[in-house]
Design a protein around this motif. Structure first.
Motif, short mmCIF file in Angstrom:
data_model
loop_
_atom_site.label_atom_id
_atom_site.label_comp_id
_atom_site.label_asym_id
_atom_site.label_seq_id
_atom_site.Cartn_x
_atom_site.Cartn_y
_atom_site.Cartn_z
N LEU A 109 3.22 5.94 -2.82
CA LEU A 109 4.41 6.72 -3.19
C LEU A 109 4.55 6.86 -4.70
O LEU A 109 5.06 7.87 -5.19
CB LEU A 109 5.67 6.08 -2.59
CG LEU A 109 5.82 6.20 -1.08
CD1 LEU A 109 7.01 5.38 -0.60
CD2 LEU A 109 5.94 7.65 -0.63
N GLU A 110 4.09 5.84 -5.44
CA GLU A 110 4.17 5.91 -6.90
C GLU A 110 3.37 7.07 -7.48
O GLU A 110 3.65 7.54 -8.57
CB GLU A 110 3.69 4.59 -7.52
CG GLU A 110 4.69 3.47 -7.37
CD GLU A 110 4.17 2.14 -7.88
OE1 GLU A 110 2.99 2.05 -8.29
OE2 GLU A 110 4.95 1.17 -7.87
N ARG A 111 2.38 7.54 -6.74
CA ARG A 111 1.54 8.64 -7.22
C ARG A 111 2.17 10.02 -7.03
O ARG A 111 1.64 11.01 -7.52
CB ARG A 111 0.19 8.62 -6.50
CG ARG A 111 -0.62 7.40 -6.82
CD ARG A 111 -2.00 7.48 -6.17
NE ARG A 111 -2.38 6.16 -5.74
CZ ARG A 111 -2.94 5.86 -4.57
NH1 ARG A 111 -3.21 6.78 -3.72
NH2 ARG A 111 -3.23 4.62 -4.29
N LEU A 112 3.27 10.08 -6.31
CA LEU A 112 3.90 11.36 -6.02
C LEU A 112 4.85 11.79 -7.14
O LEU A 112 5.41 10.96 -7.86
CB LEU A 112 4.68 11.29 -4.70
CG LEU A 112 3.85 10.96 -3.45
CD1 LEU A 112 4.76 10.85 -2.24
CD2 LEU A 112 2.77 12.00 -3.23
N GLU A 170 8.67 15.37 -4.95
CA GLU A 170 8.09 15.01 -3.66
C GLU A 170 8.76 13.75 -3.10
O GLU A 170 9.03 13.66 -1.90
CB GLU A 170 6.58 14.78 -3.80
CG GLU A 170 5.82 16.06 -4.13
CD GLU A 170 4.38 15.81 -4.52
OE1 GLU A 170 3.52 16.62 -4.12
OE2 GLU A 170 4.11 14.81 -5.23
N LEU A 171 9.04 12.79 -3.97
CA LEU A 171 9.75 11.59 -3.54
C LEU A 171 11.13 11.93 -3.00
O LEU A 171 11.57 11.38 -2.00
CB LEU A 171 9.87 10.58 -4.69
CG LEU A 171 8.61 9.82 -5.07
CD1 LEU A 171 8.85 8.99 -6.32
CD2 LEU A 171 8.16 8.93 -3.92
N ARG A 172 11.81 12.85 -3.68
CA ARG A 172 13.14 13.26 -3.22
C ARG A 172 13.05 13.94 -1.86
O ARG A 172 13.90 13.72 -0.99
CB ARG A 172 13.80 14.19 -4.26
CG ARG A 172 15.18 14.63 -3.89
CD ARG A 172 16.14 13.43 -3.76
NE ARG A 172 17.36 13.87 -3.11
CZ ARG A 172 17.91 13.28 -2.04
NH1 ARG A 172 17.38 12.20 -1.55
NH2 ARG A 172 18.98 13.76 -1.49
N ALA A 173 12.01 14.75 -1.64
CA ALA A 173 11.84 15.42 -0.34
C ALA A 173 11.61 14.38 0.76
O ALA A 173 12.17 14.48 1.87
CB ALA A 173 10.68 16.41 -0.41
N GLY A 191 0.83 -1.20 0.00
CA GLY A 191 0.00 0.00 0.00
C GLY A 191 0.86 1.25 0.00
O GLY A 191 0.57 2.22 -0.70
N LEU A 192 1.93 1.22 0.78
CA LEU A 192 2.82 2.37 0.84
C LEU A 192 3.48 2.61 -0.51
O LEU A 192 3.54 3.74 -1.01
CB LEU A 192 3.88 2.16 1.93
CG LEU A 192 4.95 3.25 2.06
CD1 LEU A 192 4.32 4.60 2.37
CD2 LEU A 192 5.95 2.87 3.13
N GLU A 193 3.97 1.55 -1.12
CA GLU A 193 4.63 1.67 -2.42
C GLU A 193 3.67 2.26 -3.46
O GLU A 193 4.04 3.15 -4.24
CB GLU A 193 5.14 0.32 -2.88
CG GLU A 193 5.91 0.35 -4.18
CD GLU A 193 6.40 -1.03 -4.59
OE1 GLU A 193 6.70 -1.18 -5.79
OE2 GLU A 193 6.47 -1.93 -3.74
#
Length: 136
Positions: free
Chosen positions: A114-117, A121-124, A109-111
């Protein structure tokens, strides 16, 4: 978003977010426990209730109730042990083997969230994780 919040306020917000993003829900825990139980039965066929209970670290009454559910679902069969008629032998059914062979859905679920970001945002988030890792 408030900047300059106290460490306690930040910790509270982080805990709330972590529970919403990462924490296992009851359904995920139940599925893991069910797979663990089926795996133990499959590894010990013909398994006894006590062997399985000991392997999963739970009491025999709780394991017996869980096995009842698996039997009703057609995933496990319970037969008399030919060597000791008072003992029951547990085996996975073909359906149980098939289900155990199917891995849970690929992405957590987390993955998936995160794929939607966006990449920025992922780098932050990655940077925040690096800071938290350093602080621990």
């Amino acid at each position: 978003m408030m900047w300059g919040s106290s460490p306690a306020a930040i910790a509270n917000r982080f805990n709330t977010l972590a529970q919403n993003w990462v924490a296992d829900g009851p359904a995920a825990r139940a599925e893991r426990a069910r797979r663990k139980l089926m795996n133990c039965i499959g590894q010990r066929e013909p398994a006894t209730l006590n062997e399985v209970a000991q392997a999963v670290g739970r009491g025999a009454p709780a394991v017996s109730r869980a096995v009842d559910t698996l039997v009703r679902g057609g995933l496990v069969e319970r037969t008399q042990n030919p060597d000791n008629r008072r003992r029951l032998a547990l085996r996975l059914t073909d359906q149980g083997r098939d289900e155990l062979g199917n891995l849970p859905s690929a992405g957590s679920g987390l993955e998936l969230r995160l794929e939607r970001l966006a990449h920025s945002e992922l780098r932050a988030i990655e940077r925040a994780i690096e800071i938290l890792e350093r602080a621990s």
